[in-house]
Write an enzyme that holds these catalytic residues in place. Structure first.
Site, PDB file in Angstrom:
ATOM      1  N   GLU A 149       0.829  -1.213   0.000  1.00 17.45           N
ATOM      2  CA  GLU A 149       0.000   0.000   0.000  1.00 17.45           C
ATOM      3  C   GLU A 149       0.865   1.266   0.000  1.00 17.45           C
ATOM      4  O   GLU A 149       2.037   1.228   0.389  1.00 17.45           O
ATOM      5  CB  GLU A 149      -0.905   0.015   1.237  1.00 17.45           C
ATOM      6  CG  GLU A 149      -0.127  -0.001   2.556  1.00 17.45           C
ATOM      7  CD  GLU A 149      -0.925   0.487   3.759  1.00 17.45           C
ATOM      8  OE1 GLU A 149      -1.586   1.525   3.667  1.00 17.45           O
ATOM      9  OE2 GLU A 149      -0.848  -0.175   4.808  1.00 17.45           O
TER      10      GLU A 149
ATOM     11  N   LYS B  78      -5.749  10.242   1.199  1.00 20.26           N
ATOM     12  CA  LYS B  78      -5.924   8.828   1.537  1.00 20.26           C
ATOM     13  C   LYS B  78      -7.130   8.327   0.730  1.00 20.26           C
ATOM     14  O   LYS B  78      -8.217   8.892   0.836  1.00 20.26           O
ATOM     15  CB  LYS B  78      -6.187   8.721   3.043  1.00 20.26           C
ATOM     16  CG  LYS B  78      -6.719   7.376   3.527  1.00 20.26           C
ATOM     17  CD  LYS B  78      -6.863   7.419   5.054  1.00 20.26           C
ATOM     18  CE  LYS B  78      -7.556   6.188   5.613  1.00 20.26           C
ATOM     19  NZ  LYS B  78      -7.608   6.204   7.093  1.00 20.26           N
TER      20      LYS B  78
ATOM     21  N   VAL C   2      -4.973  -0.264   2.663  1.00 22.23           N
ATOM     22  CA  VAL C   2      -4.993  -1.723   2.498  1.00 22.23           C
ATOM     23  C   VAL C   2      -6.164  -2.093   1.581  1.00 22.23           C
ATOM     24  O   VAL C   2      -6.001  -2.806   0.585  1.00 22.23           O
ATOM     25  CB  VAL C   2      -5.135  -2.428   3.869  1.00 22.23           C
ATOM     26  CG1 VAL C   2      -5.344  -3.926   3.689  1.00 22.23           C
ATOM     27  CG2 VAL C   2      -3.907  -2.158   4.744  1.00 22.23           C
TER      28      VAL C   2
ATOM     29  N   ASP D 210     -17.529   2.817  13.464  1.00 23.30           N
ATOM     30  CA  ASP D 210     -16.300   2.935  12.684  1.00 23.30           C
ATOM     31  C   ASP D 210     -15.614   1.577  12.540  1.00 23.30           C
ATOM     32  O   ASP D 210     -14.933   1.098  13.447  1.00 23.30           O
ATOM     33  CB  ASP D 210     -15.349   3.954  13.328  1.00 23.30           C
ATOM     34  CG  ASP D 210     -14.204   4.342  12.389  1.00 23.30           C
ATOM     35  OD1 ASP D 210     -14.037   3.663  11.344  1.00 23.30           O
ATOM     36  OD2 ASP D 210     -13.497   5.313  12.697  1.00 23.30           O
TER      37      ASP D 210
ATOM     38  N   SER E 112     -13.171  -0.330   9.778  1.00 22.96           N
ATOM     39  CA  SER E 112     -12.363  -0.034   8.595  1.00 22.96           C
ATOM     40  C   SER E 112     -12.850  -0.794   7.369  1.00 22.96           C
ATOM     41  O   SER E 112     -13.194  -1.977   7.447  1.00 22.96           O
ATOM     42  CB  SER E 112     -10.905  -0.405   8.852  1.00 22.96           C
ATOM     43  OG  SER E 112     -10.163  -0.270   7.652  1.00 22.96           O
TER      44      SER E 112
ATOM     45  N   ASP F 221     -11.039  -1.893   5.296  1.00 25.86           N
ATOM     46  CA  ASP F 221     -10.103  -3.010   5.067  1.00 25.86           C
ATOM     47  C   ASP F 221     -10.816  -4.340   5.311  1.00 25.86           C
ATOM     48  O   ASP F 221     -10.688  -5.282   4.541  1.00 25.86           O
ATOM     49  CB  ASP F 221      -8.899  -2.927   6.017  1.00 25.86           C
ATOM     50  CG  ASP F 221      -7.979  -1.744   5.734  1.00 25.86           C
ATOM     51  OD1 ASP F 221      -8.233  -1.009   4.756  1.00 25.86           O
ATOM     52  OD2 ASP F 221      -7.004  -1.563   6.495  1.00 25.86           O
TER      53      ASP F 221
ATOM     54  N   LYS G  46      -3.981  -3.019  13.755  1.00 29.61           N
ATOM     55  CA  LYS G  46      -3.386  -1.952  14.572  1.00 29.61           C
ATOM     56  C   LYS G  46      -3.925  -2.004  16.001  1.00 29.61           C
ATOM     57  O   LYS G  46      -5.108  -2.201  16.208  1.00 29.61           O
ATOM     58  CB  LYS G  46      -3.676  -0.595  13.935  1.00 29.61           C
ATOM     59  CG  LYS G  46      -2.723  -0.321  12.783  1.00 29.61           C
ATOM     60  CD  LYS G  46      -2.775   1.106  12.347  1.00 29.61           C
ATOM     61  CE  LYS G  46      -3.743   1.295  11.231  1.00 29.61           C
ATOM     62  NZ  LYS G  46      -3.367   0.642   9.988  1.00 29.61           N
TER      63      LYS G  46
HETATM   64  N1  PSU Z   1      -0.399   2.110   8.807  1.00 29.18           N
HETATM   65  C1  PSU Z   1      -0.073   3.252   9.429  1.00 29.18           C
HETATM   66  N2  PSU Z   1      -0.909   4.309   9.348  1.00 29.18           N
HETATM   67  C2  PSU Z   1      -2.056   4.256   8.630  1.00 29.18           C
HETATM   68  C3  PSU Z   1      -2.405   3.047   7.977  1.00 29.18           C
HETATM   69  C4  PSU Z   1      -1.544   2.014   8.105  1.00 29.18           C
HETATM   70  O1  PSU Z   1       0.977   3.306  10.080  1.00 29.18           O
HETATM   71  O2  PSU Z   1      -2.770   5.258   8.543  1.00 29.18           O
HETATM   72  C5  PSU Z   1      -3.654   2.955   7.179  1.00 29.18           C
HETATM   73  C6  PSU Z   1      -3.690   1.729   6.256  1.00 29.18           C
HETATM   74  O3  PSU Z   1      -3.557   2.256   4.972  1.00 29.18           O
HETATM   75  C7  PSU Z   1      -5.067   1.145   6.505  1.00 29.18           C
HETATM   76  C8  PSU Z   1      -5.813   2.350   6.979  1.00 29.18           C
HETATM   77  O4  PSU Z   1      -5.598   0.569   5.350  1.00 29.18           O
HETATM   78  O5  PSU Z   1      -4.875   2.996   7.825  1.00 29.18           O
HETATM   79  C9  PSU Z   1      -7.085   2.057   7.695  1.00 29.18           C
HETATM   80  O6  PSU Z   1      -7.769   3.258   7.886  1.00 29.18           O
HETATM   81  P1  PSU Z   1      -9.319   3.279   8.304  1.00 29.18           P
HETATM   82  O7  PSU Z   1      -9.333   2.760   9.717  1.00 29.18           O
HETATM   83  O8  PSU Z   1      -9.744   4.713   8.187  1.00 29.18           O
HETATM   84  O9  PSU Z   1     -10.018   2.382   7.313  1.00 29.18           O
HETATM   85 MN    MN Z   2     -12.974   4.404   9.609  1.00 25.09          MN
END
Ligand code: PSU
Ligand code: MN
Length: 321
Positions: free
Chosen positions: A29, A90, A110, A142, A144, A146, A163
């Site tokens: 990514e 993003k 991702v 919320d 993701s 992903d 994470k």
């Molecule tokens: N790794 C990091 N910081 C990030 C991400 C990954 O250190 O911001 C990203 C990845 O790209 C992942 C995204 O797909 O955060 C998920 O964000 P959200 O929870 O908004 O879907």
């Molecule tokens: Mn989100």
């Protein structure tokens, strides 16, 4: 250059050659470059991640969106530009059509990287911490993209778990509900990004690369057009103590609440706040685990490509995969 279902793809030369020859490729990514780490650490880490995929025996394909095209295998210059520019958005799966249709540029998460990998015919992807169900999702909803994308993209995702700013129990529940196989490679627990364990036992542990390749193919042969999640923990020397990380995460969550941060901005906000609270320790660990995971991703992709070659003469027979 190749058009695919109306979506323009631009392949890096090496990636195109590898795919043509059936050699292993690992998709990566670009949002972690633009939003995950500060410049110039992000550029240096992206280069080390690519080198680690090569060390594992595969060709790296960093994915991004440039002038309305999906780039499959960004060049070193592309990566440097993404790393140093500010304001590259993003782009997750839901944002993709808007950015692509308008000829825009963006960094893939991702989720959107998996969309691109599928279009490009790349069966492996690697990142460190995937997105998941956020803490407090009972009220914020919320979750993701992903996770939702895992139910739609036929890609083996190699990662260090999700994470640790997330609710990892709910994340695991979601994956189970959505029939996404979760394997831990050479470890018993589901890792927590730069922490070796989330405290949650992984549903399956596998130590053999060929068996993992077989699991991936079996999942797809069973008619699932979805992902398989393969987790690998950070190396001992890179891992952060879970208690230390948790204390910083609690603080960061309280600060986010105070500042009213939510939606797609929350991930970056929390990661930066945790890093500040740990004196930069977590961003060091984040970089290290991105690199070590990529190496494992390269190895598993190489084992998968060997496995497919082995199966070649058997195609058409009615034996199990
Ligand atoms: N790794 C990091 N910081 C990030 C991400 C990954 O250190 O911001 C990203 C990845 O790209 C992942 C995204 O797909 O955060 C998920 O964000 P959200 O929870 O908004 O879907
Ligand atoms: Mn989100």
């Amino acid at each position: 250059m190749r058009e695919h279902s109306g979506i323009p793809l631009t392949f890096g030369e090496e990636v195109a050659e590898a795919l043509h020859a059936g050699e292993p490729v690992v998709a990566l990514e670009s949002n972690v470059i633009t939003h995950g780490l500060p410049y110039p650490d992000n550029a240096a880490t992206a280069a080390k991640v690519e080198a680690a995929v090569r060390a594992g025996g595969a060709v790296p394909a960093t994915i991004g969106i440039e002038a309305g095209r999906l780039v499959i295998g960004m060049s070193g210059a592309d990566i440097e530009r993404f790393a140093s520019a500010s304001g590259i958005p993003k782009v997750s799966s839901r944002d993709m059509p808007i950015v692509l249709a308008q000829g825009g540029t963006g960094a893939t998460t991702v989720a959107s990287s998996l969309v691109a990998a599928t279009l490009a015919g790349i069966p492996f992807f690697s990142s460190a911490g995937i997105g998941g169900v956020h803490r407090g999702a009972e009220t914020t909803m919320d979750v993701s993209s992903d996770l939702i994308q895992f139910t739609r993209s036929k890609v083996a995702v190699v990662c260090a778990g999700a994470k640790n700013i997330l609710d990892l129990n709910l994340t695991m529940e979601y994956l189970e509900t959505q029939c996404v196989p979760v394997i831990s490679y050479k470890t018993d627990d589901f890792p927590a990004f730069y922490c070796a364990s989330s405290g949650i036992r992984s549903p399956h542990r596998l130590d053999d690369e060929r068996t993992i390749a077989r699991v991936v193919e079996t999942h797809w042969a069973a008619g699932n057009d979805s992902a398989v999640l393969i987790t690998t923990p950070p190396r001992d020397e890179d891992a952060v103590d879970r208690g230390e990380a948790e204390a910083a995460i609690s603080e960061a969550l309280a600060a986010a609440e105070r500042d009213g941060v939510r939606g797609s901005a929350i991930t970056k906000y929390l990661m930066r706040a945790v890093d500040k609270a740990t004196g930069g320790r977590t961003s060091e660990a984040n970089m290290a685990v991105l690199i070590s995971t990529a190496e494992v991703g390269g190895r598993l992709a190489a084992a998968h490509s060997r496995y497919l070659r082995e199966q070649e003469p058997a195609r058409g027979r009615t034996e199990p995969v």
